[in-house]
Structures are given as C-alpha cells and as structure tokens.
Motif scaffolding. Structure first.
Motif, PDB file in Angstrom:
ATOM      1  N   SER A  87      -2.387  -1.362 -12.620  1.00  0.00           N
ATOM      2  CA  SER A  87      -2.884  -1.378 -11.240  1.00  0.00           C
ATOM      3  C   SER A  87      -2.420  -2.619 -10.498  1.00  0.00           C
ATOM      4  O   SER A  87      -2.051  -2.553  -9.317  1.00  0.00           O
ATOM      5  CB  SER A  87      -4.411  -1.306 -11.227  1.00  0.00           C
ATOM      6  OG  SER A  87      -4.858  -0.081 -11.768  1.00  0.00           O
ATOM      7  N   ALA A  88      -2.433  -3.769 -11.181  1.00  0.00           N
ATOM      8  CA  ALA A  88      -1.996  -5.002 -10.539  1.00  0.00           C
ATOM      9  C   ALA A  88      -0.521  -4.936 -10.166  1.00  0.00           C
ATOM     10  O   ALA A  88      -0.112  -5.393  -9.092  1.00  0.00           O
ATOM     11  CB  ALA A  88      -2.256  -6.192 -11.460  1.00  0.00           C
ATOM     12  N   TYR A  89       0.280  -4.368 -11.051  1.00  0.00           N
ATOM     13  CA  TYR A  89       1.714  -4.227 -10.768  1.00  0.00           C
ATOM     14  C   TYR A  89       1.946  -3.343  -9.552  1.00  0.00           C
ATOM     15  O   TYR A  89       2.703  -3.700  -8.635  1.00  0.00           O
ATOM     16  CB  TYR A  89       2.440  -3.638 -11.975  1.00  0.00           C
ATOM     17  CG  TYR A  89       3.871  -3.255 -11.668  1.00  0.00           C
ATOM     18  CD1 TYR A  89       4.842  -4.238 -11.509  1.00  0.00           C
ATOM     19  CD2 TYR A  89       4.241  -1.927 -11.498  1.00  0.00           C
ATOM     20  CE1 TYR A  89       6.150  -3.906 -11.195  1.00  0.00           C
ATOM     21  CE2 TYR A  89       5.551  -1.584 -11.179  1.00  0.00           C
ATOM     22  CZ  TYR A  89       6.496  -2.569 -11.031  1.00  0.00           C
ATOM     23  OH  TYR A  89       7.789  -2.230 -10.708  1.00  0.00           O
ATOM     24  N   LYS A  90       1.276  -2.214  -9.526  1.00  0.00           N
ATOM     25  CA  LYS A  90       1.556  -1.222  -8.491  1.00  0.00           C
ATOM     26  C   LYS A  90       0.904  -1.548  -7.156  1.00  0.00           C
ATOM     27  O   LYS A  90       1.538  -1.404  -6.099  1.00  0.00           O
ATOM     28  CB  LYS A  90       1.089   0.162  -8.977  1.00  0.00           C
ATOM     29  CG  LYS A  90       1.451   1.303  -8.040  1.00  0.00           C
ATOM     30  CD  LYS A  90       1.242   2.648  -8.691  1.00  0.00           C
ATOM     31  CE  LYS A  90      -0.228   2.932  -8.954  1.00  0.00           C
ATOM     32  NZ  LYS A  90      -0.448   4.322  -9.429  1.00  0.00           N
ATOM     33  N   ASP A  91      -0.338  -1.995  -7.185  1.00  0.00           N
ATOM     34  CA  ASP A  91      -1.116  -2.102  -5.951  1.00  0.00           C
ATOM     35  C   ASP A  91      -1.406  -3.526  -5.497  1.00  0.00           C
ATOM     36  O   ASP A  91      -1.775  -3.722  -4.339  1.00  0.00           O
ATOM     37  CB  ASP A  91      -2.439  -1.347  -6.102  1.00  0.00           C
ATOM     38  CG  ASP A  91      -2.237   0.144  -6.276  1.00  0.00           C
ATOM     39  OD1 ASP A  91      -1.343   0.698  -5.611  1.00  0.00           O
ATOM     40  OD2 ASP A  91      -2.967   0.764  -7.078  1.00  0.00           O
ATOM     41  N   ASP A  92      -1.265  -4.508  -6.391  1.00  0.00           N
ATOM     42  CA  ASP A  92      -1.609  -5.886  -6.027  1.00  0.00           C
ATOM     43  C   ASP A  92      -0.397  -6.803  -5.956  1.00  0.00           C
ATOM     44  O   ASP A  92      -0.543  -8.035  -5.943  1.00  0.00           O
ATOM     45  CB  ASP A  92      -2.631  -6.459  -7.019  1.00  0.00           C
ATOM     46  CG  ASP A  92      -3.950  -5.699  -6.992  1.00  0.00           C
ATOM     47  OD1 ASP A  92      -4.255  -5.077  -5.952  1.00  0.00           O
ATOM     48  OD2 ASP A  92      -4.666  -5.718  -8.006  1.00  0.00           O
ATOM     49  N   GLY A  93       0.781  -6.211  -5.967  1.00  0.00           N
ATOM     50  CA  GLY A  93       1.984  -7.018  -5.803  1.00  0.00           C
ATOM     51  C   GLY A  93       2.413  -7.815  -7.009  1.00  0.00           C
ATOM     52  O   GLY A  93       3.285  -8.683  -6.897  1.00  0.00           O
ATOM     53  N   ARG A 141       5.260   1.976   2.771  1.00  0.00           N
ATOM     54  CA  ARG A 141       4.992   1.052   3.883  1.00  0.00           C
ATOM     55  C   ARG A 141       3.924   0.033   3.488  1.00  0.00           C
ATOM     56  O   ARG A 141       4.047  -1.156   3.789  1.00  0.00           O
ATOM     57  CB  ARG A 141       4.534   1.842   5.117  1.00  0.00           C
ATOM     58  CG  ARG A 141       5.641   2.590   5.846  1.00  0.00           C
ATOM     59  CD  ARG A 141       5.183   3.046   7.213  1.00  0.00           C
ATOM     60  NE  ARG A 141       4.030   3.932   7.149  1.00  0.00           N
ATOM     61  CZ  ARG A 141       4.105   5.256   7.061  1.00  0.00           C
ATOM     62  NH1 ARG A 141       5.287   5.851   6.998  1.00  0.00           N
ATOM     63  NH2 ARG A 141       3.003   5.990   7.026  1.00  0.00           N
ATOM     64  N   ARG A 142       2.878   0.502   2.790  1.00  0.00           N
ATOM     65  CA  ARG A 142       1.774  -0.389   2.418  1.00  0.00           C
ATOM     66  C   ARG A 142       2.222  -1.440   1.407  1.00  0.00           C
ATOM     67  O   ARG A 142       1.842  -2.610   1.507  1.00  0.00           O
ATOM     68  CB  ARG A 142       0.627   0.450   1.847  1.00  0.00           C
ATOM     69  CG  ARG A 142      -0.623  -0.356   1.510  1.00  0.00           C
ATOM     70  CD  ARG A 142      -1.763   0.546   1.086  1.00  0.00           C
ATOM     71  NE  ARG A 142      -1.528   1.192  -0.186  1.00  0.00           N
ATOM     72  CZ  ARG A 142      -1.274   2.493  -0.340  1.00  0.00           C
ATOM     73  NH1 ARG A 142      -1.201   3.287   0.726  1.00  0.00           N
ATOM     74  NH2 ARG A 142      -1.077   3.025  -1.539  1.00  0.00           N
ATOM     75  N   ARG A 143       3.028  -1.029   0.431  1.00  0.00           N
ATOM     76  CA  ARG A 143       3.442  -1.944  -0.639  1.00  0.00           C
ATOM     77  C   ARG A 143       4.693  -2.723  -0.293  1.00  0.00           C
ATOM     78  O   ARG A 143       4.969  -3.767  -0.898  1.00  0.00           O
ATOM     79  CB  ARG A 143       3.671  -1.146  -1.925  1.00  0.00           C
ATOM     80  CG  ARG A 143       2.417  -0.489  -2.471  1.00  0.00           C
ATOM     81  CD  ARG A 143       2.760   0.515  -3.558  1.00  0.00           C
ATOM     82  NE  ARG A 143       1.571   1.161  -4.092  1.00  0.00           N
ATOM     83  CZ  ARG A 143       1.564   2.361  -4.679  1.00  0.00           C
ATOM     84  NH1 ARG A 143       2.704   3.036  -4.825  1.00  0.00           N
ATOM     85  NH2 ARG A 143       0.442   2.879  -5.131  1.00  0.00           N
ATOM     86  N   GLY A 144       5.490  -2.203   0.608  1.00  0.00           N
ATOM     87  CA  GLY A 144       6.726  -2.874   0.976  1.00  0.00           C
ATOM     88  C   GLY A 144       7.902  -2.528   0.094  1.00  0.00           C
ATOM     89  O   GLY A 144       9.024  -2.984   0.344  1.00  0.00           O
ATOM     90  N   ASP A 145       7.688  -1.724  -0.944  1.00  0.00           N
ATOM     91  CA  ASP A 145       8.768  -1.311  -1.837  1.00  0.00           C
ATOM     92  C   ASP A 145       8.313  -0.082  -2.611  1.00  0.00           C
ATOM     93  O   ASP A 145       7.272   0.502  -2.321  1.00  0.00           O
ATOM     94  CB  ASP A 145       9.166  -2.447  -2.780  1.00  0.00           C
ATOM     95  CG  ASP A 145       8.029  -2.881  -3.708  1.00  0.00           C
ATOM     96  OD1 ASP A 145       6.913  -2.330  -3.608  1.00  0.00           O
ATOM     97  OD2 ASP A 145       8.248  -3.785  -4.549  1.00  0.00           O
ATOM     98  N   ALA A 146       9.127   0.321  -3.593  1.00  0.00           N
ATOM     99  CA  ALA A 146       8.803   1.465  -4.454  1.00  0.00           C
ATOM    100  C   ALA A 146       8.736   0.948  -5.889  1.00  0.00           C
ATOM    101  O   ALA A 146       9.737   0.961  -6.612  1.00  0.00           O
ATOM    102  CB  ALA A 146       9.843   2.567  -4.314  1.00  0.00           C
ATOM    103  N   PRO A 147       7.564   0.462  -6.334  1.00  0.00           N
ATOM    104  CA  PRO A 147       7.489  -0.204  -7.645  1.00  0.00           C
ATOM    105  C   PRO A 147       7.871   0.682  -8.815  1.00  0.00           C
ATOM    106  O   PRO A 147       8.355   0.185  -9.831  1.00  0.00           O
ATOM    107  CB  PRO A 147       6.023  -0.651  -7.725  1.00  0.00           C
ATOM    108  CG  PRO A 147       5.286   0.174  -6.720  1.00  0.00           C
ATOM    109  CD  PRO A 147       6.266   0.447  -5.629  1.00  0.00           C
ATOM    110  N   LEU A 148       7.672   2.001  -8.706  1.00  0.00           N
ATOM    111  CA  LEU A 148       8.009   2.866  -9.826  1.00  0.00           C
ATOM    112  C   LEU A 148       9.523   2.991 -10.006  1.00  0.00           C
ATOM    113  O   LEU A 148      10.006   3.112 -11.134  1.00  0.00           O
ATOM    114  CB  LEU A 148       7.377   4.246  -9.641  1.00  0.00           C
ATOM    115  CG  LEU A 148       7.350   5.126 -10.887  1.00  0.00           C
ATOM    116  CD1 LEU A 148       6.616   4.443 -12.041  1.00  0.00           C
ATOM    117  CD2 LEU A 148       6.707   6.464 -10.577  1.00  0.00           C
TER     118      LEU A 148
END
Length: 257
Positions: A87-93, A141-148
């Motif tokens: 969760s931290a990786y995906k949603d908390d930067g 848009r919310r995260r600024g990138d596509a972490p997956l």
C-alpha cells in the motif's frame, strides 16, 4: 532466470538493494510502521518474511473463483508488513520499496513461467509478454505515475530479454468506480469491458503468450477483465502473477507448482 536465490533470502537481498540507493532525498522511515532511519525496520522485515509462503509461490484463486480468471501465482498472503508495504508503494509514494516488491513479484513470475503453456512457449523461442494491469486515468493523475508498470519492469530485471518482455499493452477504455469497498459482484460489473489492447500493440499481442502482473489478488475481477482484453486481442496463452493474495477471499488452488 539467473542464479536461483533461496526464497526467504530474496527479501533480504532486496532490502540490501534498497539500502544501497544513492538518492538521499528518498524518505528514511520504515514503509510499514514509520520507524525512523530504516526503509524497512528489522521487525517489519521479519513480519514481511512471515507473510511469504515458506515453500514459495503457489497458484491461488478467490473462493468462488470468477469465470475467466487466469491461473495466478502469488508469493504470500496480503497481511501485516507485506500489505502495508504494498500500500505504501502504490498509494503513499514509497517508490523506494520497488526493489523489495520487485524481487517478490519476480519469484511469482518465475513460478508462472515454469508452467507447461509458458514453458513450452519459451522452448519454442519466447519471449513471454509481462503485462501490468492498466492504471486508471484518475489514479495516474492522483499518483503522478503508473507504479505497477515500474514494478513489472523491476520484476523482469533478473530475466533475459529472450525470456520476458515487460510491455504496457493494455489501456482503460472507459471510466470505472474506485474498487475499494465494492463487493465481488459489483467489482465484476464495474470492470466489465473496461480494458482493451492499445492500437499500436495489437500485432505484438496477437498470438503471444502473456503473464498479467498485479500487486494483490482480491476478488479476481481485475485479472478477469485484463485477461479478457488480451484474449480478445489475440493472445494465445494468458497467466498471471501477483505479489500476494487476500486470505479472506483467496484460497490456495488444489494444484501446486
């Protein structure tokens, strides 16, 4: 893949990789509990290792399994420090957790590659396409990138280009609701026909063997829709790999690797 590292040691190796990062601007607190001066503190690291299945990745499926779910390999249960780090990786930067999670996803990927349909494809010349499930426009848009997408590339780093090719060939074709809090039935309806193969990737997907990658298996609705889109685009074989699976919904499949 290269040298096979003992399964529990993979997490330790990944943490060492994180510690070696040169960018001092990255946050220096535990991604799981917030303790200072550690990207993953020793207690959370031990807890993360406990969340990984001791005998390695296994095929998992929700109960009941939705129609169209590809065979999916997962490395452990979505719980404790592992769930908090995902969760931290995906949603908390916390992108500094990518080496840790990429190593875990890589072992699930390797388990899927060892199964007959994909193993046969590799023997016939490969490579297998590693396809991250697409990020919604709102989430990007919310995260600024596509972490997956970045996680898929990290998971493929230990393989040769003759074995795997990470490619973001899927895209959203319409808006969907936030999946959080939706029931399994509502998730399925929400995602139905919401993805498609990118136009420029149609020739690449046609006749290909693919492994979908996602962070967590929950109801399976996301993987069902992503697999449908790949099959509609002409993919010959579709399997999936995730970091972990929710235990309240997912069960280990009868078959074991």
């Amino acid at each position: 893949m290269g040298v096979v590292v003992p399964w529990p040691a993979l997490v330790l190796r990944a943490v060492a990789a994180v510690s070696a990062l040169a960018d001092l601007a990255l946050p220096m607190s535990c991604a799981s509990c917030g303790a200072a001066d550690e990207r993953l503190c020793p207690p959370c690291l031990a807890d993360m290792r406990a969340c990984l299945w001791a005998d390695g990745p296994r095929p998992v499926a929700p109960n009941p399994a939705p129609t169209g779910l590809p065979v999916t390999f997962s490395a452990g249960r979505y719980d404790g420090a592992l769930s908090r780090t995902v969760s931290a990786y995906k949603d908390d930067g916390r992108r500094d957790c990518r080496p840790v999670l990429g190593e875990i996803l890589a072992v699930s990927l390797q388990a899927a590659l060892g199964q007959p349909p994909l193993a046969h494809h590799l023997r016939d010349g490969g490579p297998v396409l590693v396809v991250p499930v697409p990020t919604s426009r709102a989430a990007r848009r919310r995260r600024g990138d596509a972490p997956l997408e970045a996680l898929a590339r990290a998971a493929c780093a230990g393989f040769t280009t003759a074995e795997v090719r990470p490619v973001a060939v899927l895209r959203p074709r319409r808006r969907v609701e936030d999946q959080a809090g939706l029931s399994a039935a509502r998730r399925a309806v929400n995602l139905e026909h919401s993805m498609q193969v990118r136009g420029r990737s149609e020739m690449l997907v046609a006749g290909a063997a693919c492994i979908l990658v996602d962070d967590v298996l929950t109801t399976g609705a996301t993987l069902v829709e992503a697999a449908r889109a790949l099959r509609s685009g002409g993919a010959r074989e579709v399997m999936a790999a995730t970091i972990c699976a929710t235990q309240r919904r997912a069960r280990a499949s009868a078959a074991r690797p």
